[in-house]
Design a protein around this motif. Sequence first.
Motif, PDB file in Angstrom:
ATOM      1  N   SER A 141      -0.250 -42.443 -33.347  1.00  0.00           N
ATOM      2  CA  SER A 141      -1.109 -41.347 -32.874  1.00  0.00           C
ATOM      3  C   SER A 141      -2.120 -40.955 -33.938  1.00  0.00           C
ATOM      4  O   SER A 141      -3.303 -40.724 -33.636  1.00  0.00           O
ATOM      5  N   ASP A 142      -1.655 -40.842 -35.168  1.00  0.00           N
ATOM      6  CA  ASP A 142      -2.533 -40.464 -36.272  1.00  0.00           C
ATOM      7  C   ASP A 142      -3.656 -41.489 -36.447  1.00  0.00           C
ATOM      8  O   ASP A 142      -4.824 -41.127 -36.635  1.00  0.00           O
ATOM      9  N   LYS A 143      -3.307 -42.760 -36.362  1.00  0.00           N
ATOM     10  CA  LYS A 143      -4.313 -43.819 -36.506  1.00  0.00           C
ATOM     11  C   LYS A 143      -5.317 -43.779 -35.370  1.00  0.00           C
ATOM     12  O   LYS A 143      -6.538 -43.888 -35.593  1.00  0.00           O
ATOM     13  N   ALA A 144      -4.848 -43.627 -34.130  1.00  0.00           N
ATOM     14  CA  ALA A 144      -5.756 -43.572 -32.982  1.00  0.00           C
ATOM     15  C   ALA A 144      -6.685 -42.373 -33.083  1.00  0.00           C
ATOM     16  O   ALA A 144      -7.884 -42.459 -32.767  1.00  0.00           O
ATOM     17  N   MET A 145      -6.149 -41.242 -33.538  1.00  0.00           N
ATOM     18  CA  MET A 145      -6.957 -40.036 -33.698  1.00  0.00           C
ATOM     19  C   MET A 145      -8.037 -40.235 -34.757  1.00  0.00           C
ATOM     20  O   MET A 145      -9.209 -39.887 -34.557  1.00  0.00           O
ATOM     21  N   ARG A 146      -7.669 -40.825 -35.890  1.00  0.00           N
ATOM     22  CA  ARG A 146      -8.631 -41.035 -36.973  1.00  0.00           C
ATOM     23  C   ARG A 146      -9.655 -42.115 -36.617  1.00  0.00           C
ATOM     24  O   ARG A 146     -10.824 -42.030 -36.994  1.00  0.00           O
ATOM     25  N   MET A 147      -9.228 -43.113 -35.871  1.00  0.00           N
ATOM     26  CA  MET A 147     -10.152 -44.130 -35.397  1.00  0.00           C
ATOM     27  C   MET A 147     -11.198 -43.500 -34.479  1.00  0.00           C
ATOM     28  O   MET A 147     -12.396 -43.827 -34.543  1.00  0.00           O
ATOM     29  N   THR A 148     -10.762 -42.563 -33.652  1.00  0.00           N
ATOM     30  CA  THR A 148     -11.671 -41.874 -32.736  1.00  0.00           C
ATOM     31  C   THR A 148     -12.634 -40.969 -33.499  1.00  0.00           C
ATOM     32  O   THR A 148     -13.829 -40.900 -33.177  1.00  0.00           O
ATOM     33  N   ALA A 149     -12.129 -40.271 -34.525  1.00  0.00           N
ATOM     34  CA  ALA A 149     -12.995 -39.411 -35.325  1.00  0.00           C
ATOM     35  C   ALA A 149     -14.085 -40.224 -36.011  1.00  0.00           C
ATOM     36  O   ALA A 149     -15.260 -39.813 -36.055  1.00  0.00           O
ATOM     37  N   SER A 150     -13.732 -41.390 -36.530  1.00  0.00           N
ATOM     38  CA  SER A 150     -14.724 -42.253 -37.181  1.00  0.00           C
ATOM     39  C   SER A 150     -15.768 -42.749 -36.190  1.00  0.00           C
ATOM     40  O   SER A 150     -16.974 -42.782 -36.484  1.00  0.00           O
ATOM     41  N   TYR A 151     -15.300 -43.102 -34.997  1.00  0.00           N
ATOM     42  CA  TYR A 151     -16.223 -43.612 -33.976  1.00  0.00           C
ATOM     43  C   TYR A 151     -17.211 -42.538 -33.547  1.00  0.00           C
ATOM     44  O   TYR A 151     -18.431 -42.780 -33.471  1.00  0.00           O
ATOM     45  N   THR A 152     -16.719 -41.331 -33.282  1.00  0.00           N
ATOM     46  CA  THR A 152     -17.618 -40.272 -32.805  1.00  0.00           C
ATOM     47  C   THR A 152     -18.570 -39.797 -33.900  1.00  0.00           C
ATOM     48  O   THR A 152     -19.627 -39.226 -33.604  1.00  0.00           O
ATOM     49  N   TYR A 190      -5.132 -40.895 -24.120  1.00  0.00           N
ATOM     50  CA  TYR A 190      -6.184 -40.629 -23.129  1.00  0.00           C
ATOM     51  C   TYR A 190      -7.447 -40.100 -23.793  1.00  0.00           C
ATOM     52  O   TYR A 190      -8.558 -40.550 -23.487  1.00  0.00           O
ATOM     53  N   ALA A 191      -7.292 -39.142 -24.703  1.00  0.00           N
ATOM     54  CA  ALA A 191      -8.467 -38.572 -25.352  1.00  0.00           C
ATOM     55  C   ALA A 191      -9.210 -39.617 -26.170  1.00  0.00           C
ATOM     56  O   ALA A 191     -10.451 -39.661 -26.167  1.00  0.00           O
ATOM     57  N   ALA A 192      -8.460 -40.465 -26.875  1.00  0.00           N
ATOM     58  CA  ALA A 192      -9.093 -41.497 -27.700  1.00  0.00           C
ATOM     59  C   ALA A 192      -9.906 -42.457 -26.838  1.00  0.00           C
ATOM     60  O   ALA A 192     -11.046 -42.819 -27.172  1.00  0.00           O
ATOM     61  N   GLN A 193      -9.344 -42.861 -25.704  1.00  0.00           N
ATOM     62  CA  GLN A 193     -10.076 -43.760 -24.814  1.00  0.00           C
ATOM     63  C   GLN A 193     -11.303 -43.080 -24.227  1.00  0.00           C
ATOM     64  O   GLN A 193     -12.383 -43.674 -24.161  1.00  0.00           O
ATOM     65  N   HIS A 194     -11.171 -41.843 -23.809  1.00  0.00           N
ATOM     66  CA  HIS A 194     -12.304 -41.136 -23.208  1.00  0.00           C
ATOM     67  C   HIS A 194     -13.431 -40.926 -24.212  1.00  0.00           C
ATOM     68  O   HIS A 194     -14.611 -41.117 -23.886  1.00  0.00           O
ATOM     69  N   LEU A 195     -13.094 -40.545 -25.443  1.00  0.00           N
ATOM     70  CA  LEU A 195     -14.131 -40.288 -26.435  1.00  0.00           C
ATOM     71  C   LEU A 195     -14.780 -41.579 -26.934  1.00  0.00           C
ATOM     72  O   LEU A 195     -15.908 -41.554 -27.420  1.00  0.00           O
ATOM     73  N   HIS A 196     -14.093 -42.682 -26.790  1.00  0.00           N
ATOM     74  CA  HIS A 196     -14.686 -43.973 -27.129  1.00  0.00           C
ATOM     75  C   HIS A 196     -15.579 -44.506 -25.999  1.00  0.00           C
ATOM     76  O   HIS A 196     -16.359 -45.442 -26.221  1.00  0.00           O
ATOM     77  N   GLY A 197     -15.409 -43.954 -24.813  1.00  0.00           N
ATOM     78  CA  GLY A 197     -16.158 -44.503 -23.683  1.00  0.00           C
ATOM     79  C   GLY A 197     -15.672 -45.901 -23.350  1.00  0.00           C
ATOM     80  O   GLY A 197     -14.482 -46.203 -23.455  1.00  0.00           O
ATOM     81  N   GLY A 198     -16.571 -46.783 -22.987  1.00  0.00           N
ATOM     82  CA  GLY A 198     -16.204 -48.149 -22.623  1.00  0.00           C
ATOM     83  C   GLY A 198     -15.542 -48.912 -23.745  1.00  0.00           C
ATOM     84  O   GLY A 198     -14.700 -49.794 -23.498  1.00  0.00           O
ATOM     85  N   ALA A 199     -15.879 -48.593 -24.992  1.00  0.00           N
ATOM     86  CA  ALA A 199     -15.277 -49.298 -26.131  1.00  0.00           C
ATOM     87  C   ALA A 199     -13.777 -49.066 -26.203  1.00  0.00           C
ATOM     88  O   ALA A 199     -13.039 -49.880 -26.772  1.00  0.00           O
TER      89      ALA A 199
END
Length: 378
Positions: free
Chosen positions: A247-258, A325-334
């Motif tokens: 979870s921590d990794k997915a969250m941080r990956m999403t923060a970097s992407y956004t 779910y949040a990580a996928q949504h904030l990444h969009g299609g990626a």
Amino acid sequence: MDFGFSEQQRDVQNLARDILNDNVSAESLSQYDDYKAERFDRDLWKKLAQAGLLGVAIDEEYGGMGFGFFELALLLEEAGRTIAPLPLMSHLISAALPIQKFGSDVQKQQWLPGVVSGESLLTAALSEAYNDDPAQPWLTTAKAEGDSLVISGEKTNVPFAHIANRILLAAKTSDGLAVVLLDPKAEGVTLSAQQVTTYEPQFVLTLDNVRVDAADILATGVDGQAAMQWIAECSTVALCAHQLGASDKAMRMTASYTAERKQFGVLISTFQAVGHRAANCFIDVECLRLNTYQAISRLDGGLDATNEVQIAKIWAGDVGHRVSYAAQHLHGGAGIDRDYPLWRYCLWLRHNEIALGSSAKTLAKLGKRIAAGEAFCS
């Protein structure tokens, strides 16, 4: 009072993080997708053994580091952060630790040195169909014949059973439970491969009057029930630790992407809706961290941890669900692009959520304990 990690805990965490980060990548994980290869990095397994990490919670007399459950859980968290292709939980948490705690001197000497060196592989059969409590097997029974036990029944989702030297499992007896170390090559044992979303090798274990000698019996009767309760709680919290890392990794990956992705010429991290959702993920992960560490700490200290394990279990299932779910949504299609690494984390988060079982059902159990006056701080 200092609530931070001790120096030895930091050392274990940093060593595990360095080795796993250096050896696990999106490219290396891709070779296991769709069962193209067995999801077990044997070279990485050897490196962990050489670094002493497979023996982090094994006593020094058997070649281990002699640390505790907390240090071992930190290793599981780092494995979740990289979703490393290793059978760490089934090998170390669900099988090796019970041998160290409940096994005879002969059993410890037979198996623990090989656990530390990585030469022996252990696993555990904790799941049955339509049964969400590993400590209360329904479909697997044992009857005594002299000093031996004869076991029949079926276990599901047994990881790495095809290459394990022994499989820890529990069977219902006339006076409680029997916890045994089953030889997967014994007569009457059948393994049927299962396919799971994480691509980890798992099997249905069918037992037809399988004889287990006294040398492979860990505990019986009331002692067997206590042993399985402890094994179930440690395994549950270890899965929470793995969920925390992922979870921590997915969250941080999403923060970097956004923080890099622009829309209409503006970084999407500056959009209020994106910021709020990312902040909710951060709060979720930190709450999961605190509750998981609390349960780990009590188990590590030999204290009753039933309430804390149930709380951590609820958080782990719900946080994994929300963060994926949040990580996928904030990444969009990626977020669902298989050329981008997030999808593997989302699969593991949902897999762990389902493996932990219904949060609503666990919450109801916790509620009953509160109503009975069994869920207060001590």
